[in-house]
Design an enzyme around this catalytic site. Structure first.
Site, PDB file in Angstrom:
ATOM      1  N   CYS A  43       0.980  -1.167  -0.018  1.00 26.21           N
ATOM      2  CA  CYS A  43      -0.063  -0.164   0.087  1.00 26.21           C
ATOM      3  C   CYS A  43       0.779   1.088   0.008  1.00 26.21           C
ATOM      4  CB  CYS A  43      -1.110  -0.005   1.202  1.00 26.21           C
ATOM      5  SG  CYS A  43      -1.924   1.604   1.344  1.00 26.21           S
ATOM      6  N   CYS A  48      -1.694   1.776  -3.061  1.00 20.79           N
ATOM      7  CA  CYS A  48      -2.694   2.759  -2.746  1.00 20.79           C
ATOM      8  C   CYS A  48      -1.988   4.253  -2.735  1.00 20.79           C
ATOM      9  CB  CYS A  48      -3.335   2.649  -1.535  1.00 20.79           C
ATOM     10  SG  CYS A  48      -3.485   1.078  -0.641  1.00 20.79           S
ATOM     11  N   LYS A  51      -0.051   5.416  -5.928  1.00 23.02           N
ATOM     12  CA  LYS A  51      -0.893   5.255  -6.957  1.00 23.02           C
ATOM     13  C   LYS A  51      -1.954   6.850  -6.720  1.00 23.02           C
ATOM     14  CE  LYS A  51      -4.941   3.845  -6.123  1.00 23.02           C
ATOM     15  NZ  LYS A  51      -5.678   2.671  -6.037  1.00 23.02           N
ATOM     16  N   TYR A 179      -9.391  -3.164 -11.022  1.00 19.33           N
ATOM     17  CA  TYR A 179      -9.490  -1.782 -10.561  1.00 19.33           C
ATOM     18  C   TYR A 179      -8.191  -1.177 -11.150  1.00 19.33           C
ATOM     19  CZ  TYR A 179      -7.090  -2.686  -5.999  1.00 19.33           C
ATOM     20  OH  TYR A 179      -6.156  -2.931  -5.081  1.00 19.33           O
ATOM     21  N   GLU A 183      -7.615   2.079 -13.067  1.00 20.33           N
ATOM     22  CA  GLU A 183      -6.876   3.406 -12.503  1.00 20.33           C
ATOM     23  C   GLU A 183      -5.538   3.781 -13.451  1.00 20.33           C
ATOM     24  OE1 GLU A 183      -8.225   2.588  -7.890  1.00 20.33           O
ATOM     25  OE2 GLU A 183      -6.221   1.854  -8.333  1.00 20.33           O
ATOM     26  N   HIS A 437     -27.371  21.371  -0.348  1.00 21.92           N
ATOM     27  CA  HIS A 437     -27.571  21.978  -1.887  1.00 21.92           C
ATOM     28  C   HIS A 437     -26.629  23.007  -1.849  1.00 21.92           C
ATOM     29  CE1 HIS A 437     -29.648  22.758  -5.463  1.00 21.92           C
ATOM     30  NE2 HIS A 437     -29.617  24.024  -5.017  1.00 21.92           N
ATOM     31  N   GLU A 442     -26.340  15.433  -2.923  1.00 24.32           N
ATOM     32  CA  GLU A 442     -27.702  15.578  -2.841  1.00 24.32           C
ATOM     33  C   GLU A 442     -28.788  14.643  -3.553  1.00 24.32           C
ATOM     34  OE1 GLU A 442     -29.718  19.234  -3.682  1.00 24.32           O
ATOM     35  OE2 GLU A 442     -27.898  19.923  -4.697  1.00 24.32           O
TER      36      GLU A 442
HETATM   37  C1  LIG Z   1      -1.427  -0.695  -7.772  1.00 22.64           C
HETATM   38  C2  LIG Z   1      -2.038  -1.118  -6.295  1.00 22.64           C
HETATM   39  C3  LIG Z   1      -3.002  -0.145  -5.996  1.00 22.64           C
HETATM   40  C4  LIG Z   1      -3.725  -0.455  -4.720  1.00 22.64           C
HETATM   41  N1  LIG Z   1      -4.768   0.603  -4.439  1.00 22.64           N
HETATM   42  C5  LIG Z   1      -5.434   0.268  -3.121  1.00 22.64           C
HETATM   43  C6  LIG Z   1      -6.273   1.211  -2.842  1.00 22.64           C
HETATM   44  O1  LIG Z   1      -6.428   2.206  -3.246  1.00 22.64           O
HETATM   45  N2  LIG Z   1      -7.045   1.037  -1.681  1.00 22.64           N
HETATM   46  C7  LIG Z   1      -6.837  -0.110  -0.841  1.00 22.64           C
HETATM   47  O2  LIG Z   1      -7.750  -0.320   0.120  1.00 22.64           O
HETATM   48  N3  LIG Z   1      -6.080  -1.379  -1.348  1.00 22.64           N
HETATM   49  C8  LIG Z   1      -5.313  -0.943  -2.482  1.00 22.64           C
HETATM   50  N4  LIG Z   1      -4.262  -1.709  -2.757  1.00 22.64           N
HETATM   51  C9  LIG Z   1      -4.196  -3.193  -2.156  1.00 22.64           C
HETATM   52  C10 LIG Z   1      -3.288  -2.965  -0.849  1.00 22.64           C
HETATM   53  O3  LIG Z   1      -2.141  -2.538  -1.137  1.00 22.64           O
HETATM   54  C11 LIG Z   1      -3.332  -4.155  -0.223  1.00 22.64           C
HETATM   55  O4  LIG Z   1      -4.513  -4.960  -0.122  1.00 22.64           O
HETATM   56  C12 LIG Z   1      -2.460  -4.183   1.122  1.00 22.64           C
HETATM   57  O5  LIG Z   1      -1.255  -3.756   0.913  1.00 22.64           O
HETATM   58  C13 LIG Z   1      -2.503  -5.669   1.767  1.00 22.64           C
HETATM   59  O6  LIG Z   1      -1.583  -5.410   2.958  1.00 22.64           O
HETATM   60  P1  LIG Z   1      -0.987  -6.937   3.552  1.00 22.64           P
HETATM   61  O7  LIG Z   1      -0.482  -6.510   4.825  1.00 22.64           O
HETATM   62  O8  LIG Z   1      -1.676  -8.045   3.172  1.00 22.64           O
HETATM   63  O9  LIG Z   1       0.304  -6.917   2.446  1.00 22.64           O
HETATM   64  P2  LIG Z   1       1.319  -5.936   1.821  1.00 22.64           P
HETATM   65  O10 LIG Z   1       1.175  -4.602   2.165  1.00 22.64           O
HETATM   66  O11 LIG Z   1       1.586  -6.619   0.455  1.00 22.64           O
HETATM   67  O12 LIG Z   1       2.647  -6.377   2.790  1.00 22.64           O
HETATM   68  C14 LIG Z   1       3.524  -7.661   2.739  1.00 22.64           C
HETATM   69  C15 LIG Z   1       4.767  -7.340   2.870  1.00 22.64           C
HETATM   70  O13 LIG Z   1       5.331  -8.756   3.117  1.00 22.64           O
HETATM   71  C16 LIG Z   1       6.581  -8.441   2.518  1.00 22.64           C
HETATM   72  N5  LIG Z   1       7.315 -10.081   2.320  1.00 22.64           N
HETATM   73  C17 LIG Z   1       6.589 -10.857   1.565  1.00 22.64           C
HETATM   74  N6  LIG Z   1       7.089 -12.176   1.885  1.00 22.64           N
HETATM   75  C18 LIG Z   1       8.051 -12.196   2.742  1.00 22.64           C
HETATM   76  C19 LIG Z   1       9.021 -12.890   3.326  1.00 22.64           C
HETATM   77  N7  LIG Z   1       9.087 -14.239   3.127  1.00 22.64           N
HETATM   78  N8  LIG Z   1       9.843 -12.451   4.405  1.00 22.64           N
HETATM   79  C20 LIG Z   1       9.644 -11.259   4.548  1.00 22.64           C
HETATM   80  N9  LIG Z   1       9.001 -10.373   4.021  1.00 22.64           N
HETATM   81  C21 LIG Z   1       8.069 -10.790   3.088  1.00 22.64           C
HETATM   82  C22 LIG Z   1       6.572  -7.946   1.343  1.00 22.64           C
HETATM   83  O14 LIG Z   1       7.669  -7.397   0.863  1.00 22.64           O
HETATM   84  C23 LIG Z   1       5.488  -6.905   1.756  1.00 22.64           C
HETATM   85  O15 LIG Z   1       6.147  -5.638   2.587  1.00 22.64           O
HETATM   86  C24 LIG Z   1      -3.527  -1.559  -4.189  1.00 22.64           C
HETATM   87  C25 LIG Z   1      -2.571  -2.605  -4.614  1.00 22.64           C
HETATM   88  C26 LIG Z   1      -1.860  -2.333  -5.669  1.00 22.64           C
HETATM   89  C27 LIG Z   1      -0.915  -3.405  -6.152  1.00 22.64           C
END
Ligand SMILES: Cc1cc2nc3c(=O)[nH]c(=O)nc-3n(C[C@H](O)[C@H](O)[C@H](O)COP(=O)(O)OP(=O)(O)OC[C@H]3O[C@@H](n4cnc5c(N)ncnc54)[C@H](O)[C@@H]3O)c2cc1C
Length: 460
Positions: A43, A48, A51, A179, A183, A437, A442
């Site tokens: 994110c 997010c 973006k 999405y 976007e 308004h 609205e």
């Molecule tokens: C282009 C794009 C736009 C988006 N826009 C939106 C939006 O507008 N609004 C919204 O709500 N959501 C949006 N999302 C979705 C949102 O980013 C994710 O839902 C959110 O980040 C999920 O969080 P998470 O903690 O599950 O995983 P992540 O935030 O992906 O974090 C996982 C972390 O784990 C690390 N990792 C992975 N494997 C390992 C390992 N084996 N050892 C150590 N570290 C590891 C990764 O490097 C990463 O930093 C978007 C996603 C993308 C790709």
């Protein structure tokens, strides 16, 4: 013999992992978190946040144009992509530092390393060190998935790379209807690129309300984004000035950049899940119960790696609930119903609750209210664009079970409508609310005439 012992080891410092680590630490747990890339996760680093910054940048194009209708004369604006990317990178670095500082403040030990499971209580880091943990949380997120291996796939970028391009492409072909695809189509279109969107299905934004899909499709075409449906990219060939992209019907499209936004897959590989007995669910994510517990008693998983609802606020809520459940002594399930969400396309989309099709499949009687209008700001601007709003109402209880908006600020609007829908507000509650308004919002409280009313018995 382990090098460290902790109460909680979190794999992945993204939205879900950081929240879980911080809250568990605030409940008194000794916490360690591993991150293989950058703190903040998808994110903050490549989702997010960057973006939305690019979306803001793209929207200035309309603002400059529209200002003339309001009496302003603006010199022909010019746009400098490297300046935008440098400023965006500075902001992302600031946020990453803020996330890291938060972990430090809560005394969460951060290890910059890939991590995997050796057994149910042992995490192994990339350098070979072992950490024993009473509880392990997997919060590794998801990664872009390009689909079938086609010729020239090595030339294709994903959203990850789109944030770091050296220059703005003059012509870009984006494959996907999600999405993220729409976007980025809006971003590149706003910044001046020629955009072609290729999608294998009938229409963009699968899973959204059909009226929303149709309305956005029309608005994107009006902005001269070329949308090709029922086609896929068959091959990408590097030629002298860009790429020659062959579609499944043999049509050729020339582009300077090819991006796929064809889906994301949970990051489950190389974690050692099989050996430990952590089961994968039908959707390809780690299977969990309502408390985010996996098939192994002391191992939990939150966020995109579970492939439930892949949004940042959901991952954060799941991480928080996990920490309260396991370390705060308050078992807290997460309610995944009526999650409001936005698509930062141009124009924007905001939705909460059921689509018309879902309501028809689930409810005995459904009333539909909808309206399409030209937002007031567009009148003097002379811009030919329309907003769309739709309420899906349970015909028996009169509860508003779905709200769908396409138009300026739809994301902000749906956040507020989401409260009413979550509380179970009825159409009469919407009607009883005085309009503000003149606003576009609205319309949400002034839709009086049913567009359609559907009764299952009558339809059968
Ligand atoms: C282009 C794009 C736009 C988006 N826009 C939106 C939006 O507008 N609004 C919204 O709500 N959501 C949006 N999302 C979705 C949102 O980013 C994710 O839902 C959110 O980040 C999920 O969080 P998470 O903690 O599950 O995983 P992540 O935030 O992906 O974090 C996982 C972390 O784990 C690390 N990792 C992975 N494997 C390992 C390992 N084996 N050892 C150590 N570290 C590891 C990764 O490097 C990463 O930093 C978007 C996603 C993308 C790709």
């Amino acid at each position: 013999m382990a090098d460290h012992h902790v109460d909680l080891f979190v794999i992945g410092a993204g939205s879900g992992g950081v929240r879980a680590a911080r809250v568990a630490a605030s409940h008194g747990a000794r916490v360690m978190i591993a991150e293989e890339y950058r703190v903040g996760g998808t994110c903050v680093i490549r989702g997010c946040v960057p973006k939305k910054l690019l979306v803001y940048a793209a929207r200035f194009a309309d603002e400059f144009e529209d200002a003339a209708g309001y009496g302003w004369s603006v010199a022909k604006p010019t746009f400098h992509w490297p300046a935008l990317i440098a400023n965006k990178d500075r902001e992302i670095a600031r946020l990453e530092a803020a996330y890291t500082a938060t972990l430090e403040r809560y005394k969460v030990a951060l290890v910059k390393s890939r991590a995997g499971l050796e057994d149910a209580h042992t995490v192994r880091l990339a350098g070979g060190e072992r950490v024993r943990a009473k509880t392990i949380l997997i919060a590794t997120g998801a990664a872009p998935y390009h689909g079938a291996r086609i010729a020239g796939l090595e030339h294709v970028i994903s959203s990850n790379e789109a944030f770091h391009l050296r220059e703005l492409p003059r012509r870009i072909l984006i494959q996907g209807g999600s999405y993220i695809a729409v976007e980025f189509a809006g971003i590149f279109n706003g910044l001046g690129s020629e955009v072609t969107l290729v999608y294998r299905g009938d229409n963009i934004l699968r899973g959204f309300d059909d009226d929303v899909r149709e309305h956005l499709h029309g608005e994107m075409q009006r902005r001269r984004i070329k949308i090709i449906t029922r086609q896929t990219v068959a091959a990408v060939e590097k030629v002298e000035h860009g790429y020659d992209v062959e579609l499944s019907d043999n049509e050729q499209v020339m582009a300077d950049l090819v991006m796929f936004a064809t889906g994301r897959k949970p990051n489950i590989h190389g974690l050692g899940l099989d050996a430990v007995g952590v089961k994968i669910g039908e959707t390809g994510g780690i299977a969990v119960d309502a408390y985010s517990k996996t098939s192994v008693d002391n191992i939990y998983a939150v966020g995109d790696v579970t492939n439930r609802i892949n949004l940042t606020p959901v991952a954060i809520r799941e991480g928080h609930a996990f920490a309260d459940t396991v370390f705060g002594g308050v078992p807290t399930p997460v309610d995944h119903a009526n999650v409001p969400t936005a698509v930062f396309s141009e124009p924007e989309v905001g939705v909460v609750g059921l689509t018309e099709a879902q309501a028809r499949a689930r409810l005995a009687k459904v009333d539909i209210y909808k309206t399409s209008f030209r937002p007031m700001k567009m009148t003097l601007a002379g811009r030919d664009t329309r907003a769309f709003m739709k309420l899906v109402v349970d015909g028996i209880t009169q509860r508003v079970v779905g709200c769908h908006i396409v138009g300026p600020d739809a994301g902000d609007l749906i956040q507020v409508v989401g409260i009413a829908v979550k509380m179970g507000a009825t159409k009469a509650d919407f009607d009883a609310t005085m309009a503000v308004h003149p606003t576009a919002a609205e319309e949400l409280v002034t839709m009086r005439d049913k567009a359609t009313s559907y009764t299952r018995a009558a339809a059968e």
